[in-house]
Design a protein around this motif. Structure first.
Motif, PDB file in Angstrom:
ATOM      1  N   LEU A  61       0.822  -1.203   0.000  1.00 50.32           N
ATOM      2  CA  LEU A  61       0.000   0.000   0.000  1.00 50.32           C
ATOM      3  C   LEU A  61       0.861   1.259   0.000  1.00 50.32           C
ATOM      4  CD1 LEU A  61      -2.900  -1.019   2.427  1.00 50.32           C
ATOM      5  CD2 LEU A  61      -2.929  -0.925  -0.074  1.00 50.32           C
ATOM      6  N   GLU A  62       2.034   1.184   0.634  1.00 49.53           N
ATOM      7  CA  GLU A  62       2.956   2.322   0.597  1.00 49.53           C
ATOM      8  C   GLU A  62       3.426   2.578  -0.838  1.00 49.53           C
ATOM      9  OE1 GLU A  62       6.081   1.511   3.321  1.00 49.53           O
ATOM     10  OE2 GLU A  62       4.816   1.675   5.104  1.00 49.53           O
ATOM     11  N   ARG A  63       3.680   1.514  -1.571  1.00 48.04           N
ATOM     12  CA  ARG A  63       4.075   1.675  -2.977  1.00 48.04           C
ATOM     13  C   ARG A  63       2.927   2.259  -3.795  1.00 48.04           C
ATOM     14  NH1 ARG A  63       6.493  -3.370  -1.989  1.00 48.04           N
ATOM     15  NH2 ARG A  63       4.853  -4.489  -3.128  1.00 48.04           N
TER      16      ARG A  63
ATOM     17  N   VAL B  22       2.754   5.472  -6.440  1.00 51.41           N
ATOM     18  CA  VAL B  22       2.162   5.419  -7.784  1.00 51.41           C
ATOM     19  C   VAL B  22       1.168   6.563  -7.974  1.00 51.41           C
ATOM     20  CG1 VAL B  22       0.661   4.091  -9.321  1.00 51.41           C
ATOM     21  CG2 VAL B  22       2.505   2.946  -8.074  1.00 51.41           C
ATOM     22  N   LEU B  23       0.324   6.781  -6.968  1.00 48.78           N
ATOM     23  CA  LEU B  23      -0.668   7.852  -7.062  1.00 48.78           C
ATOM     24  C   LEU B  23       0.014   9.206  -7.220  1.00 48.78           C
ATOM     25  CD1 LEU B  23      -3.330   6.825  -4.381  1.00 48.78           C
ATOM     26  CD2 LEU B  23      -3.437   6.519  -6.853  1.00 48.78           C
TER      27      LEU B  23
ATOM     28  N   ARG C  48      -7.982  10.311  -6.184  1.00 51.00           N
ATOM     29  CA  ARG C  48      -8.244   9.784  -4.845  1.00 51.00           C
ATOM     30  C   ARG C  48      -8.535   8.301  -4.984  1.00 51.00           C
ATOM     31  NH1 ARG C  48     -12.648  11.720  -0.242  1.00 51.00           N
ATOM     32  NH2 ARG C  48     -11.987  10.221   1.348  1.00 51.00           N
ATOM     33  N   MET C  49      -7.994   7.506  -4.066  1.00 48.98           N
ATOM     34  CA  MET C  49      -8.214   6.062  -4.097  1.00 48.98           C
ATOM     35  C   MET C  49      -8.560   5.558  -2.705  1.00 48.98           C
ATOM     36  SD  MET C  49      -5.708   2.943  -5.344  1.00 48.98           S
ATOM     37  CE  MET C  49      -5.962   3.288  -7.081  1.00 48.98           C
ATOM     38  N   LEU C  50      -9.593   4.719  -2.656  1.00 42.76           N
ATOM     39  CA  LEU C  50      -9.991   4.065  -1.423  1.00 42.76           C
ATOM     40  C   LEU C  50      -9.909   2.559  -1.639  1.00 42.76           C
ATOM     41  CD1 LEU C  50     -12.045   6.688  -1.951  1.00 42.76           C
ATOM     42  CD2 LEU C  50     -12.825   6.047   0.320  1.00 42.76           C
ATOM     43  N   VAL C  51      -9.380   1.827  -0.653  1.00 45.07           N
ATOM     44  CA  VAL C  51      -9.252   0.375  -0.733  1.00 45.07           C
ATOM     45  C   VAL C  51      -9.843  -0.229   0.526  1.00 45.07           C
ATOM     46  CG1 VAL C  51      -7.661  -1.576  -0.906  1.00 45.07           C
ATOM     47  CG2 VAL C  51      -7.148   0.559  -2.122  1.00 45.07           C
TER      48      VAL C  51
ATOM     49  N   LEU D 219     -11.942  -0.358   5.763  1.00 50.45           N
ATOM     50  CA  LEU D 219     -11.236   0.570   4.886  1.00 50.45           C
ATOM     51  C   LEU D 219      -9.790   0.650   5.340  1.00 50.45           C
ATOM     52  CD1 LEU D 219     -11.749   2.573   2.516  1.00 50.45           C
ATOM     53  CD2 LEU D 219     -12.061   4.353   4.235  1.00 50.45           C
ATOM     54  N   VAL D 220      -8.864   0.254   4.475  1.00 48.07           N
ATOM     55  CA  VAL D 220      -7.456   0.192   4.874  1.00 48.07           C
ATOM     56  C   VAL D 220      -6.595   1.216   4.148  1.00 48.07           C
ATOM     57  CG1 VAL D 220      -7.570  -2.244   5.514  1.00 48.07           C
ATOM     58  CG2 VAL D 220      -6.960  -1.613   3.168  1.00 48.07           C
ATOM     59  N   PHE D 221      -7.148   1.868   3.138  1.00 46.80           N
ATOM     60  CA  PHE D 221      -6.349   2.831   2.373  1.00 46.80           C
ATOM     61  C   PHE D 221      -7.284   3.900   1.837  1.00 46.80           C
ATOM     62  CE2 PHE D 221      -4.360   4.483  -1.482  1.00 46.80           C
ATOM     63  CZ  PHE D 221      -3.014   4.597  -1.135  1.00 46.80           C
ATOM     64  N   ASP D 222      -6.949   5.152   2.096  1.00 46.70           N
ATOM     65  CA  ASP D 222      -7.742   6.271   1.582  1.00 46.70           C
ATOM     66  C   ASP D 222      -6.811   7.466   1.438  1.00 46.70           C
ATOM     67  OD1 ASP D 222      -9.519   8.225   0.892  1.00 46.70           O
ATOM     68  OD2 ASP D 222     -10.785   8.052   2.670  1.00 46.70           O
ATOM     69  N   GLN D 223      -6.296   7.651   0.239  1.00 47.13           N
ATOM     70  CA  GLN D 223      -5.356   8.737  -0.003  1.00 47.13           C
ATOM     71  C   GLN D 223      -5.753   9.516  -1.250  1.00 47.13           C
ATOM     72  OE1 GLN D 223      -1.238   7.585   0.027  1.00 47.13           O
ATOM     73  NE2 GLN D 223      -1.315   6.857   2.138  1.00 47.13           N
TER      74      GLN D 223
END
Length: 362
Positions: free
Chosen positions: A37-39, A43-44, A57-60, A66-70
Protein backbone atom coordinates in the motif's frame (compact mmCIF):
# COMPACT_ATOMS: atom_id res chain seq x y z
CA UNK A 1 -13.84 28.98 -28.14
CA UNK A 2 -11.44 26.16 -27.23
CA UNK A 3 -10.46 25.76 -23.60
CA UNK A 4 -6.88 26.75 -22.80
CA UNK A 5 -4.40 24.00 -21.99
CA UNK A 6 -3.59 23.77 -18.29
CA UNK A 7 -1.06 21.95 -16.16
CA UNK A 8 -0.65 21.49 -12.44
CA UNK A 9 1.74 23.80 -10.65
CA UNK A 10 4.47 21.48 -9.27
CA UNK A 11 4.51 23.24 -5.90
CA UNK A 12 0.76 22.65 -5.50
CA UNK A 13 0.93 18.83 -5.73
CA UNK A 14 0.17 17.37 -2.34
CA UNK A 15 -0.49 13.86 -1.03
CA UNK A 16 -3.21 13.67 1.61
CA UNK A 17 -3.82 10.67 3.86
CA UNK A 18 -7.55 10.64 4.64
CA UNK A 19 -7.37 7.85 7.21
CA UNK A 20 -6.42 8.68 10.77
CA UNK A 21 -3.78 6.23 11.94
CA UNK A 22 -5.86 5.46 15.04
CA UNK A 23 -8.86 4.45 12.90
CA UNK A 24 -7.17 2.45 10.18
CA UNK A 25 -6.93 -1.31 10.69
CA UNK A 26 -3.60 -3.01 10.09
CA UNK A 27 -3.67 -3.91 6.36
CA UNK A 28 -2.38 -7.40 7.13
CA UNK A 29 -5.50 -8.04 9.25
CA UNK A 30 -7.61 -8.14 6.08
CA UNK A 31 -5.03 -9.69 3.76
CA UNK A 32 -3.20 -6.65 2.42
CA UNK A 33 0.47 -5.74 2.55
CA UNK A 34 1.46 -2.51 4.34
CA UNK A 35 4.52 -2.15 2.13
CA UNK A 36 2.40 -2.77 -0.96
CA UNK A 37 0.00 0.00 0.00
CA UNK A 38 2.96 2.32 0.60
CA UNK A 39 4.08 1.67 -2.98
CA UNK A 40 0.54 2.47 -4.09
CA UNK A 41 0.96 5.92 -2.53
CA UNK A 42 4.06 6.46 -4.66
CA UNK A 43 2.16 5.42 -7.78
CA UNK A 44 -0.67 7.85 -7.06
CA UNK A 45 1.77 10.70 -6.53
CA UNK A 46 3.51 9.86 -9.79
CA UNK A 47 0.26 9.89 -11.75
CA UNK A 48 -0.26 13.54 -10.83
CA UNK A 49 3.33 14.77 -10.87
CA UNK A 50 3.91 13.15 -14.28
CA UNK A 51 0.84 14.84 -15.72
CA UNK A 52 -1.26 11.72 -16.27
CA UNK A 53 -4.03 12.94 -13.94
CA UNK A 54 -4.95 16.40 -12.63
CA UNK A 55 -5.72 14.92 -9.19
CA UNK A 56 -6.72 11.53 -7.84
CA UNK A 57 -8.24 9.78 -4.84
CA UNK A 58 -8.21 6.06 -4.10
CA UNK A 59 -9.99 4.07 -1.42
CA UNK A 60 -9.25 0.38 -0.73
CA UNK A 61 -11.35 -1.86 1.50
CA UNK A 62 -11.75 -5.53 2.25
CA UNK A 63 -13.95 -7.51 4.61
CA UNK A 64 -15.80 -4.34 5.59
CA UNK A 65 -12.63 -2.50 6.61
CA UNK A 66 -11.24 0.57 4.89
CA UNK A 67 -7.46 0.19 4.87
CA UNK A 68 -6.35 2.83 2.37
CA UNK A 69 -7.74 6.27 1.58
CA UNK A 70 -5.36 8.74 0.00
CA UNK A 71 -5.67 11.65 -2.38
CA UNK A 72 -3.19 13.63 -4.43
CA UNK A 73 -4.38 17.13 -5.19
CA UNK A 74 -2.99 19.99 -7.23
CA UNK A 75 -3.80 23.49 -8.39
CA UNK A 76 -6.12 21.95 -10.99
CA UNK A 77 -8.54 20.96 -8.21
CA UNK A 78 -9.34 24.70 -7.96
CA UNK A 79 -9.17 24.68 -4.17
CA UNK A 80 -11.79 21.95 -3.72
CA UNK A 81 -11.13 20.02 -0.52
CA UNK A 82 -10.61 16.37 -1.46
CA UNK A 83 -12.17 15.16 1.81
CA UNK A 84 -15.57 16.62 0.90
CA UNK A 85 -15.22 16.79 -2.89
CA UNK A 86 -18.21 15.96 -5.08
CA UNK A 87 -17.46 13.82 -8.14
CA UNK A 88 -19.55 13.30 -11.25
CA UNK A 89 -20.17 9.55 -11.21
CA UNK A 90 -21.23 9.38 -14.86
CA UNK A 91 -21.84 5.72 -15.76
CA UNK A 92 -21.23 4.49 -12.21
CA UNK A 93 -24.87 5.51 -11.89
CA UNK A 94 -25.61 2.21 -13.65
CA UNK A 95 -24.40 0.28 -10.59
CA UNK A 96 -26.82 2.16 -8.34
CA UNK A 97 -29.66 1.51 -10.79
CA UNK A 98 -28.87 -2.21 -10.80
CA UNK A 99 -28.89 -2.33 -6.99
CA UNK A 100 -32.19 -0.42 -6.93
CA UNK A 101 -33.72 -2.79 -9.50
CA UNK A 102 -32.72 -5.78 -7.41
CA UNK A 103 -34.28 -4.13 -4.37
CA UNK A 104 -37.48 -3.52 -6.32
CA UNK A 105 -37.47 -7.21 -7.28
CA UNK A 106 -37.14 -8.22 -3.61
CA UNK A 107 -40.05 -5.90 -2.76
CA UNK A 108 -42.18 -7.64 -5.39
CA UNK A 109 -42.47 -4.53 -7.56
CA UNK A 110 -41.04 -6.09 -10.72
CA UNK A 111 -39.62 -9.27 -12.21
CA UNK A 112 -36.32 -9.15 -14.04
CA UNK A 113 -37.62 -11.39 -16.82
CA UNK A 114 -40.67 -9.27 -17.49
CA UNK A 115 -40.62 -7.56 -20.91
CA UNK A 116 -40.09 -3.81 -20.85
CA UNK A 117 -43.47 -3.34 -22.52
CA UNK A 118 -45.24 -4.71 -19.43
CA UNK A 119 -44.36 -1.39 -17.81
CA UNK A 120 -43.75 0.93 -20.79
CA UNK A 121 -46.25 0.33 -23.64
CA UNK A 122 -44.13 2.23 -26.20
CA UNK A 123 -41.69 -0.72 -26.14
CA UNK A 124 -44.31 -3.25 -27.33
CA UNK A 125 -43.60 -2.83 -31.03
CA UNK A 126 -39.84 -2.26 -31.08
CA UNK A 127 -38.07 -3.76 -34.11
CA UNK A 128 -34.61 -5.22 -34.75
CA UNK A 129 -32.29 -3.64 -37.32
CA UNK A 130 -31.11 -5.79 -40.23
CA UNK A 131 -29.44 -2.97 -42.16
CA UNK A 132 -30.31 -0.73 -45.09
CA UNK A 133 -31.39 -1.80 -48.55
CA UNK A 134 -29.95 -0.51 -51.83
CA UNK A 135 -32.18 2.55 -51.58
CA UNK A 136 -30.92 3.44 -48.09
CA UNK A 137 -34.17 2.39 -46.45
CA UNK A 138 -34.15 0.60 -43.10
CA UNK A 139 -34.68 -3.16 -43.13
CA UNK A 140 -36.24 -4.36 -39.89
CA UNK A 141 -37.60 -7.55 -38.38
CA UNK A 142 -39.65 -8.48 -35.35
CA UNK A 143 -37.69 -9.55 -32.29
CA UNK A 144 -37.75 -13.26 -31.50
CA UNK A 145 -38.77 -12.13 -28.03
CA UNK A 146 -39.22 -8.76 -26.40
CA UNK A 147 -36.30 -7.21 -24.50
CA UNK A 148 -36.59 -7.64 -20.73
CA UNK A 149 -35.53 -5.78 -17.62
CA UNK A 150 -32.75 -8.34 -17.21
CA UNK A 151 -31.57 -7.61 -20.76
CA UNK A 152 -31.35 -3.91 -19.88
CA UNK A 153 -29.26 -4.61 -16.78
CA UNK A 154 -26.93 -6.92 -18.71
CA UNK A 155 -26.69 -4.71 -21.83
CA UNK A 156 -28.09 -7.54 -23.95
CA UNK A 157 -31.27 -5.71 -25.03
CA UNK A 158 -29.70 -4.46 -28.27
CA UNK A 159 -30.15 -0.78 -27.42
CA UNK A 160 -27.71 1.70 -28.96
CA UNK A 161 -25.51 4.30 -27.22
CA UNK A 162 -24.78 6.41 -30.28
CA UNK A 163 -22.02 6.74 -32.85
CA UNK A 164 -19.26 7.57 -30.37
CA UNK A 165 -19.77 4.34 -28.38
CA UNK A 166 -19.96 2.31 -31.59
CA UNK A 167 -16.60 3.69 -32.70
CA UNK A 168 -15.09 3.24 -29.24
CA UNK A 169 -16.22 -0.38 -29.00
CA UNK A 170 -14.96 -1.20 -32.47
CA UNK A 171 -18.30 -2.74 -33.42
CA UNK A 172 -18.89 -0.43 -36.37
CA UNK A 173 -21.51 2.28 -36.73
CA UNK A 174 -24.98 1.19 -37.86
CA UNK A 175 -28.28 2.95 -38.52
CA UNK A 176 -29.41 2.48 -34.92
CA UNK A 177 -26.38 4.44 -33.71
CA UNK A 178 -27.05 7.20 -36.22
CA UNK A 179 -30.69 7.38 -35.18
CA UNK A 180 -29.68 7.54 -31.52
CA UNK A 181 -27.56 10.58 -32.23
CA UNK A 182 -30.24 12.18 -34.38
CA UNK A 183 -32.99 11.72 -31.80
CA UNK A 184 -31.00 11.76 -28.60
CA UNK A 185 -28.98 14.83 -28.01
CA UNK A 186 -25.62 14.25 -29.67
CA UNK A 187 -24.98 17.93 -29.10
CA UNK A 188 -21.48 17.88 -27.63
CA UNK A 189 -20.92 21.50 -26.58
CA UNK A 190 -24.40 22.73 -27.52
CA UNK A 191 -25.74 22.43 -23.98
CA UNK A 192 -28.56 24.93 -24.60
CA UNK A 193 -29.96 22.76 -27.39
CA UNK A 194 -29.62 19.74 -25.11
CA UNK A 195 -31.46 21.51 -22.32
CA UNK A 196 -34.28 22.44 -24.71
CA UNK A 197 -34.58 18.91 -26.05
CA UNK A 198 -34.69 17.34 -22.59
CA UNK A 199 -37.35 19.79 -21.47
CA UNK A 200 -39.49 19.05 -24.53
CA UNK A 201 -38.93 15.30 -24.25
CA UNK A 202 -40.30 15.15 -20.72
CA UNK A 203 -37.20 14.12 -18.81
CA UNK A 204 -36.55 10.42 -18.20
CA UNK A 205 -40.00 9.36 -19.44
CA UNK A 206 -39.51 11.12 -22.77
CA UNK A 207 -35.94 9.90 -23.11
CA UNK A 208 -36.97 6.27 -22.69
CA UNK A 209 -39.90 6.65 -25.10
CA UNK A 210 -37.46 8.08 -27.66
CA UNK A 211 -35.21 5.03 -27.22
CA UNK A 212 -38.19 2.83 -28.13
CA UNK A 213 -38.36 4.54 -31.53
CA UNK A 214 -34.84 3.35 -32.42
CA UNK A 215 -34.46 -0.23 -33.72
CA UNK A 216 -32.45 -2.69 -31.67
CA UNK A 217 -28.94 -3.50 -32.88
CA UNK A 218 -29.49 -7.26 -32.53
CA UNK A 219 -31.98 -9.83 -31.28
CA UNK A 220 -32.49 -9.42 -27.50
CA UNK A 221 -30.37 -11.71 -25.37
CA UNK A 222 -28.02 -12.80 -28.16
CA UNK A 223 -25.15 -10.37 -27.66
CA UNK A 224 -23.62 -7.80 -25.30
CA UNK A 225 -23.44 -4.11 -26.16
CA UNK A 226 -22.80 -1.36 -23.63
CA UNK A 227 -25.73 1.01 -23.93
CA UNK A 228 -28.32 3.40 -22.53
CA UNK A 229 -30.44 0.45 -21.39
CA UNK A 230 -30.20 1.18 -17.63
CA UNK A 231 -32.11 4.41 -18.28
CA UNK A 232 -35.04 2.17 -19.23
CA UNK A 233 -34.71 0.44 -15.86
CA UNK A 234 -34.71 3.83 -14.13
CA UNK A 235 -38.02 4.67 -15.79
CA UNK A 236 -39.48 1.27 -14.84
CA UNK A 237 -38.51 1.96 -11.22
CA UNK A 238 -40.49 5.20 -11.37
CA UNK A 239 -43.55 3.41 -12.75
CA UNK A 240 -43.62 0.49 -10.31
CA UNK A 241 -42.83 2.59 -7.23
CA UNK A 242 -44.81 5.72 -7.99
CA UNK A 243 -41.68 7.72 -7.06
CA UNK A 244 -39.08 9.69 -8.94
CA UNK A 245 -36.05 7.53 -9.58
CA UNK A 246 -33.90 9.60 -7.21
CA UNK A 247 -36.51 9.28 -4.45
CA UNK A 248 -36.46 5.50 -4.81
CA UNK A 249 -32.66 5.54 -4.58
CA UNK A 250 -32.84 7.68 -1.44
CA UNK A 251 -35.46 5.60 0.36
CA UNK A 252 -34.10 2.14 -0.36
CA UNK A 253 -30.37 2.70 -0.66
CA UNK A 254 -28.98 6.09 0.30
CA UNK A 255 -30.84 6.59 3.61
CA UNK A 256 -30.26 3.04 4.91
CA UNK A 257 -26.55 3.48 4.13
CA UNK A 258 -26.44 6.94 5.73
CA UNK A 259 -25.30 8.65 2.54
CA UNK A 260 -28.44 10.57 1.50
CA UNK A 261 -26.69 13.92 2.01
CA UNK A 262 -23.66 12.86 -0.03
CA UNK A 263 -25.40 11.41 -3.11
CA UNK A 264 -27.03 13.97 -5.37
CA UNK A 265 -27.97 15.05 -8.85
CA UNK A 266 -28.52 18.38 -10.59
CA UNK A 267 -25.50 19.90 -8.84
CA UNK A 268 -25.02 23.59 -9.69
CA UNK A 269 -21.77 24.20 -11.52
CA UNK A 270 -21.08 26.90 -8.95
CA UNK A 271 -21.06 24.34 -6.13
CA UNK A 272 -17.74 24.89 -4.36
CA UNK A 273 -17.40 21.15 -3.64
CA UNK A 274 -17.76 20.05 -7.28
CA UNK A 275 -14.44 19.04 -8.84
CA UNK A 276 -13.77 20.30 -12.37
CA UNK A 277 -13.54 17.86 -15.29
CA UNK A 278 -10.55 17.71 -17.63
CA UNK A 279 -9.47 15.87 -20.74
CA UNK A 280 -5.99 15.11 -22.04
CA UNK A 281 -2.69 14.42 -20.29
CA UNK A 282 0.12 16.69 -19.26
CA UNK A 283 -1.59 19.72 -20.71
CA UNK A 284 -5.24 19.42 -19.64
CA UNK A 285 -8.31 21.04 -21.13
CA UNK A 286 -11.27 21.75 -18.90
CA UNK A 287 -14.43 20.12 -20.18
CA UNK A 288 -17.30 22.27 -21.35
CA UNK A 289 -20.79 21.81 -22.71
CA UNK A 290 -22.31 18.35 -22.32
CA UNK A 291 -19.30 16.75 -20.62
CA UNK A 292 -19.30 19.41 -17.90
CA UNK A 293 -23.03 19.96 -17.49
CA UNK A 294 -25.03 16.81 -18.12
CA UNK A 295 -24.89 15.75 -14.47
CA UNK A 296 -25.61 19.26 -13.30
CA UNK A 297 -28.44 21.72 -12.82
CA UNK A 298 -27.89 23.22 -16.26
CA UNK A 299 -30.49 20.88 -17.68
CA UNK A 300 -31.59 18.54 -14.86
CA UNK A 301 -34.30 19.47 -12.38
CA UNK A 302 -33.58 18.95 -8.69
CA UNK A 303 -35.11 15.48 -8.76
CA UNK A 304 -33.97 14.15 -12.13
CA UNK A 305 -31.66 11.18 -12.32
CA UNK A 306 -31.27 8.91 -15.32
CA UNK A 307 -30.62 5.25 -14.72
CA UNK A 308 -27.57 5.25 -16.95
CA UNK A 309 -25.99 8.51 -15.84
CA UNK A 310 -26.26 11.77 -13.85
CA UNK A 311 -25.49 10.88 -10.21
CA UNK A 312 -22.88 12.88 -8.30
CA UNK A 313 -21.51 12.38 -4.81
CA UNK A 314 -18.54 11.89 -2.53
CA UNK A 315 -15.97 9.11 -2.77
CA UNK A 316 -16.90 7.89 0.72
CA UNK A 317 -20.56 7.61 -0.21
CA UNK A 318 -19.92 5.49 -3.28
CA UNK A 319 -17.46 3.36 -1.34
CA UNK A 320 -20.21 2.53 1.17
CA UNK A 321 -22.33 1.16 -1.68
CA UNK A 322 -19.46 -1.00 -2.89
CA UNK A 323 -18.63 -2.20 0.62
CA UNK A 324 -22.29 -3.16 1.10
CA UNK A 325 -22.13 -5.30 -2.03
CA UNK A 326 -18.84 -6.78 -0.82
CA UNK A 327 -20.56 -7.70 2.45
CA UNK A 328 -23.33 -9.63 0.67
CA UNK A 329 -25.88 -6.84 0.93
CA UNK A 330 -25.30 -5.81 4.55
CA UNK A 331 -24.40 -2.23 5.54
CA UNK A 332 -21.65 -1.52 8.07
CA UNK A 333 -24.23 -1.05 10.84
CA UNK A 334 -25.87 -4.40 10.11
CA UNK A 335 -28.77 -3.07 8.06
CA UNK A 336 -29.74 -5.51 5.31
CA UNK A 337 -29.97 -3.65 2.01
CA UNK A 338 -30.17 -6.71 -0.26
CA UNK A 339 -30.47 -10.42 0.41
CA UNK A 340 -27.21 -12.33 0.09
CA UNK A 341 -28.57 -14.57 -2.69
CA UNK A 342 -29.48 -11.46 -4.70
CA UNK A 343 -25.96 -10.07 -4.36
CA UNK A 344 -24.49 -13.47 -5.24
CA UNK A 345 -26.50 -13.53 -8.45
CA UNK A 346 -25.77 -9.88 -9.21
CA UNK A 347 -22.04 -9.78 -8.56
CA UNK A 348 -20.69 -13.32 -8.82
CA UNK A 349 -22.63 -14.94 -11.67
CA UNK A 350 -22.00 -14.42 -15.37
CA UNK A 351 -25.45 -14.12 -16.95
CA UNK A 352 -24.25 -13.25 -20.45
CA UNK A 353 -24.99 -15.65 -23.31
CA UNK A 354 -22.09 -17.94 -24.21
CA UNK A 355 -19.44 -16.11 -26.18
CA UNK A 356 -21.33 -12.80 -26.08
CA UNK A 357 -18.61 -10.88 -24.30
CA UNK A 358 -15.18 -11.44 -22.82
CA UNK A 359 -14.26 -9.96 -19.44
CA UNK A 360 -12.03 -7.41 -21.17
CA UNK A 361 -14.95 -6.20 -23.31
CA UNK A 362 -17.27 -5.88 -20.31
Amino acid sequence: MASPELSAEPSSIKLINMLESTEAPLPESVGFSSSGLERLSEVLGGLVSNGNLPFVRMLVARKGRLVFDQAVTSSLARGVEMQSAVYRFYSLTKIVTAVAACKAMELGLLELDHPISRYIPSWKHVKVLLGRNQFGELELEKPDREPTIRDCLMHTAGISYGVMMAKYSGSGVDAADEMFDAQNMAYDDNIDALEKLMSEAGGLEGYVNMLAQIPLKFQPGTNYYYSAAPAVVGRVLEIVSGQKCMDFFREHLFKPLGIEKDMMTAVPLSNERLLPVYSGRGEFKEASGFDACHTCKKYLSNEDVYGDDSLCGTAEAFMKIMMMLGASGVASDGTIILQSLTVQSMCHTNHLPNGACSLSQA
